[in-house]
Scaffold this active site. Sequence first.
Site, PDB file in Angstrom:
ATOM      1  N   GLY A  19       0.815  -1.212   0.000  1.00 43.91           N
ATOM      2  CA  GLY A  19       0.000   0.000   0.000  1.00 43.91           C
ATOM      3  C   GLY A  19       0.845   1.257   0.000  1.00 43.91           C
ATOM      4  CG  ASP A  20       0.332   3.877   2.339  1.00 42.62           C
ATOM      5  OD1 ASP A  20      -0.834   4.177   2.065  1.00 42.62           O
ATOM      6  OD2 ASP A  20       0.683   3.460   3.463  1.00 42.62           O
ATOM      7  CE  LYS A  23      -3.242   2.106  -3.497  1.00 40.56           C
ATOM      8  NZ  LYS A  23      -2.105   1.999  -2.559  1.00 40.56           N
ATOM      9  N   GLY A  47      -5.934   5.602   2.144  1.00 45.14           N
ATOM     10  CA  GLY A  47      -5.676   7.039   2.216  1.00 45.14           C
ATOM     11  C   GLY A  47      -4.888   7.394   0.974  1.00 45.14           C
ATOM     12  CG  HIS A  48      -5.912   6.347  -2.435  1.00 44.46           C
ATOM     13  ND1 HIS A  48      -6.660   5.659  -3.358  1.00 44.46           N
ATOM     14  CD2 HIS A  48      -5.359   5.400  -1.635  1.00 44.46           C
ATOM     15  CE1 HIS A  48      -6.565   4.357  -3.123  1.00 44.46           C
ATOM     16  NE2 HIS A  48      -5.790   4.183  -2.068  1.00 44.46           N
ATOM     17  CB  THR A  49      -1.692  11.795  -0.675  1.00 44.93           C
ATOM     18  OG1 THR A  49      -1.754  10.979   0.492  1.00 44.93           O
ATOM     19  CG2 THR A  49      -1.453  13.238  -0.288  1.00 44.93           C
ATOM     20  CB  THR A 136      -6.940   1.489   9.219  1.00 46.49           C
ATOM     21  OG1 THR A 136      -8.091   0.795   8.711  1.00 46.49           O
ATOM     22  CG2 THR A 136      -5.773   1.300   8.274  1.00 46.49           C
ATOM     23  CD  GLN A 237      -6.842  -1.358   1.212  1.00 44.54           C
ATOM     24  OE1 GLN A 237      -7.649  -1.913   0.497  1.00 44.54           O
ATOM     25  NE2 GLN A 237      -7.087  -0.184   1.747  1.00 44.54           N
ATOM     26  CB  THR A 314      -3.672   5.440  11.097  1.00 48.36           C
ATOM     27  OG1 THR A 314      -2.480   5.015  10.422  1.00 48.36           O
ATOM     28  CG2 THR A 314      -4.819   4.518  10.732  1.00 48.36           C
ATOM     29  N   GLY A 315      -1.992   8.324  10.340  1.00 46.69           N
ATOM     30  CA  GLY A 315      -0.864   9.147  10.785  1.00 46.69           C
ATOM     31  C   GLY A 315       0.276   8.318  11.355  1.00 46.69           C
ATOM     32  NE  ARG A 316      -1.403   2.607  11.732  1.00 49.65           N
ATOM     33  CZ  ARG A 316      -1.814   1.389  11.380  1.00 49.65           C
ATOM     34  NH1 ARG A 316      -1.538   0.365  12.164  1.00 49.65           N
ATOM     35  NH2 ARG A 316      -2.479   1.195  10.262  1.00 49.65           N
ATOM     36  CE  LYS A 317       9.702   6.589  12.181  1.00 58.60           C
ATOM     37  NZ  LYS A 317      10.725   6.284  13.128  1.00 58.60           N
ATOM     38  NE  ARG A 318       2.449   5.588   4.535  1.00 59.18           N
ATOM     39  CZ  ARG A 318       2.241   6.583   3.677  1.00 59.18           C
ATOM     40  NH1 ARG A 318       3.242   7.133   3.030  1.00 59.18           N
ATOM     41  NH2 ARG A 318       1.030   7.032   3.465  1.00 59.18           N
TER      42      ARG A 318
HETATM   43  P1  GDP Z   1      -1.603   5.699  -2.002  1.00 59.75           P
HETATM   44  O1  GDP Z   1      -2.293   5.153  -0.806  1.00 59.75           O
HETATM   45  O2  GDP Z   1      -0.991   4.633  -2.861  1.00 59.75           O
HETATM   46  O3  GDP Z   1      -2.445   6.660  -2.801  1.00 59.75           O
HETATM   47  O4  GDP Z   1      -0.363   6.538  -1.434  1.00 59.75           O
HETATM   48  P2  GDP Z   1      -0.392   7.580  -0.219  1.00 59.75           P
HETATM   49  O5  GDP Z   1      -1.045   8.829  -0.655  1.00 59.75           O
HETATM   50  O6  GDP Z   1      -0.906   6.942   1.030  1.00 59.75           O
HETATM   51  O7  GDP Z   1       1.160   7.762   0.037  1.00 59.75           O
HETATM   52  C1  GDP Z   1       2.012   8.217  -0.953  1.00 59.75           C
HETATM   53  C2  GDP Z   1       2.703   9.493  -0.444  1.00 59.75           C
HETATM   54  O8  GDP Z   1       3.784   9.808  -1.307  1.00 59.75           O
HETATM   55  C3  GDP Z   1       1.785  10.710  -0.455  1.00 59.75           C
HETATM   56  O9  GDP Z   1       2.160  11.561   0.577  1.00 59.75           O
HETATM   57  C4  GDP Z   1       2.086  11.340  -1.821  1.00 59.75           C
HETATM   58  O10 GDP Z   1       1.827  12.739  -1.839  1.00 59.75           O
HETATM   59  C5  GDP Z   1       3.564  11.079  -1.934  1.00 59.75           C
HETATM   60  N1  GDP Z   1       4.098  10.915  -3.291  1.00 59.75           N
HETATM   61  C6  GDP Z   1       3.534  10.303  -4.372  1.00 59.75           C
HETATM   62  N2  GDP Z   1       4.402  10.278  -5.406  1.00 59.75           N
HETATM   63  C7  GDP Z   1       5.536  10.881  -4.959  1.00 59.75           C
HETATM   64  C8  GDP Z   1       6.822  11.120  -5.555  1.00 59.75           C
HETATM   65  O11 GDP Z   1       7.107  10.761  -6.680  1.00 59.75           O
HETATM   66  N3  GDP Z   1       7.749  11.758  -4.776  1.00 59.75           N
HETATM   67  C9  GDP Z   1       7.488  12.135  -3.489  1.00 59.75           C
HETATM   68  N4  GDP Z   1       8.451  12.739  -2.807  1.00 59.75           N
HETATM   69  N5  GDP Z   1       6.295  11.916  -2.906  1.00 59.75           N
HETATM   70  C10 GDP Z   1       5.336  11.285  -3.630  1.00 59.75           C
HETATM   71  P1  IMO Z   2      -3.841   2.545   0.716  1.00 56.16           P
HETATM   72  O1  IMO Z   2      -5.004   2.370  -0.213  1.00 56.16           O
HETATM   73  C1  IMO Z   2      -1.186   0.857   3.718  1.00 56.16           C
HETATM   74  C2  IMO Z   2      -2.892  -2.167   6.390  1.00 56.16           C
HETATM   75  C3  IMO Z   2      -3.060  -1.792   7.849  1.00 56.16           C
HETATM   76  C4  IMO Z   2      -2.935  -3.166   8.503  1.00 56.16           C
HETATM   77  C5  IMO Z   2      -3.616  -4.088   7.493  1.00 56.16           C
HETATM   78  C6  IMO Z   2      -5.073  -4.389   7.805  1.00 56.16           C
HETATM   79  O2  IMO Z   2      -3.712   3.924   1.260  1.00 56.16           O
HETATM   80  O3  IMO Z   2      -2.581   2.033   0.099  1.00 56.16           O
HETATM   81  P2  IMO Z   2      -7.345  -3.040   7.781  1.00 56.16           P
HETATM   82  O4  IMO Z   2      -7.691  -1.677   8.297  1.00 56.16           O
HETATM   83  O5  IMO Z   2      -7.547  -3.196   6.326  1.00 56.16           O
HETATM   84  O6  IMO Z   2      -7.966  -4.126   8.607  1.00 56.16           O
HETATM   85  O7  IMO Z   2      -5.762  -3.175   8.060  1.00 56.16           O
HETATM   86  O8  IMO Z   2      -3.535  -3.424   6.243  1.00 56.16           O
HETATM   87  N1  IMO Z   2      -3.537  -1.228   5.448  1.00 56.16           N
HETATM   88  C7  IMO Z   2      -2.868  -0.355   4.681  1.00 56.16           C
HETATM   89  N2  IMO Z   2      -1.545  -0.071   4.630  1.00 56.16           N
HETATM   90  N3  IMO Z   2      -2.048   1.470   2.881  1.00 56.16           N
HETATM   91  C8  IMO Z   2      -3.364   1.165   2.907  1.00 56.16           C
HETATM   92  O9  IMO Z   2      -4.229   1.644   1.979  1.00 56.16           O
HETATM   93  C9  IMO Z   2      -3.836   0.241   3.859  1.00 56.16           C
HETATM   94  N4  IMO Z   2      -5.047  -0.251   4.180  1.00 56.16           N
HETATM   95  C10 IMO Z   2      -4.850  -1.162   5.139  1.00 56.16           C
HETATM   96  O10 IMO Z   2      -2.059  -0.909   8.281  1.00 56.16           O
HETATM   97  O11 IMO Z   2      -1.585  -3.525   8.577  1.00 56.16           O
HETATM   98 MG    MG Z   3      -2.303   5.392   1.263  1.00 48.11          MG
END
Ligand code: GDP
Ligand code: IMO
Ligand code: MG
Length: 437
Positions: A19-20, A23, A47-49, A136, A237, A314-318
């Site tokens: 995840g993260d 996307k 959480g999609h940023t 979460t 995810q 959740t603001g948790r440290k990755r």
């Molecule tokens: P998602 O869950 O896959 O949509 O990803 P998240 O939004 O949870 O986490 C990705 C983080 O990386 C967000 O804070 C984005 O703003 C940031 N991000 C995405 N692409 C880039 C990149 O190419 N460079 C940097 N520095 N940050 C990025």
């Molecule tokens: P995006 O779409 C990162 C992780 C949680 C936990 C496990 C199960 O932003 O990439 P849940 O709440 O689904 O029961 O949690 O999955 N998790 C994620 N980790 N990005 C996510 O979504 C996540 N959604 C759930 O931290 O370990």
């Molecule tokens: Mg995310």
Amino acid sequence: MSNFKKTGKVDVLIGLQWGDEGKGKFVDAITPSYDVICRFQGGPNAGHTLEFNGMKHVLHIIPSGIFHTEKINVIGNGVLIEPVIFKQEVDELFKKGVNAHKNLFISKKAHLILPTHRMMDAANEIAKGKSKIGSTLKGIGPAYTDKIARNGLRIGDIMREDFRERYEALKQRHLEKAQSLKFDITNFNIDGLSLEEYENRWFVSIETLKDFELVNSEYFLNYCLDEGMNILAEGAQGTMLDIDFGTYPFVTSSSTVTAGVCSGLGIAPSKIGRVMGITKAYCTRVGAGPFPTELFDKTGEKLCALGNEFGATTGRKRRCGWIDIPALKYACMLNGVTHLFITKPDVMDDFDEVKMCTQYEINGEYTDEIPFEYNDVEIKPQLQTFPGWKENLEDIIEYGALPKKLINYLEALENATGVPILAISTSPDRRDVVWRT
Ligand code: GDP
Ligand code: IMO
Ligand code: MG
């Protein structure tokens, strides 16, 4: 900006890690090439940023195409909706000048997350003790459990006269289960509200949902395809959190892979087009579970600080570590990835060296496959070292202009996975995408 040729199919953008991967940013960046953008699984655990015009936006349930107000956005049947979080998201968008009522359609078959699903998430985690998942706590596991056990409530049910009775019956089941787990219901709160207070907000939010276009999204989307529209399915995810193929039980409760698009939207497999797999240039994980390339040293801290690696939900440290090729190859295989998107190489701009895990050593044997015993054995990542590029990627718009040492790293990644890289993101901003044409 890449302009994809219209295929009249469903293209998929899927996370290849835990995840993260970025996307949200990429979906927003490529939305101009599509007519319809859909979420097909997961719920507010996501959480999609998105960043543009100097502003940052975080979406949890609504697809990341929503800021392109001329595009259709769909929440598919495979998604879980938590009404309070949904309403907050709609209100937040409204403040930013986006009226989601105009271009958001919701499947009547999407399931609802009740306040007591969130309570059960907390109760289950406490009951698991040391082996808790690190959920979460948005109610995902319990709501999908009710879906599969055929007890769930669906969005279409909110229009029924006896909705409140159905709600009370399901809530009662949850209260009984919580009691059997000896969970302290009286001291439980959600966002500082007691269960009863939160329930009141939940019912107010149900009224907001009623104002949306509730559709049989499987017909709606297949009609769009018949009309030759281009559809984008936005994963939530990542593959390594998939209910079947992830690091079970440290996973989420949905099918996060391409196959989930078919069941989560009502799309036939033959209608799937491109599969865009997205990965960071390194790796992160939030919550519990195995992570072979995790770094516990200063380099890990540096990735976390420069990458601003804190959860968008959740603001948790990755947790941070090097890129993991066995996991990526596995994800490419499971999803049928046709194109790779790479994010966040800029985070390592100032690294002297960058590492890539090419295989695992397990009990003295080498493998590049994900073993069944992933959670139980000691996995020693075999790391290949690459010289750092030591250059700022800001303002680079052409692939050929990227530092040679970065290209070297990217091509090693491409060779290892056997999938071509189509685009590289160099900042959180929607404009900063280097296309490889
Ligand atoms: P998602 O869950 O896959 O949509 O990803 P998240 O939004 O949870 O986490 C990705 C983080 O990386 C967000 O804070 C984005 O703003 C940031 N991000 C995405 N692409 C880039 C990149 O190419 N460079 C940097 N520095 N940050 C990025
Ligand atoms: P995006 O779409 C990162 C992780 C949680 C936990 C496990 C199960 O932003 O990439 P849940 O709440 O689904 O029961 O949690 O999955 N998790 C994620 N980790 N990005 C996510 O979504 C996540 N959604 C759930 O931290 O370990
Ligand atoms: Mg995310």
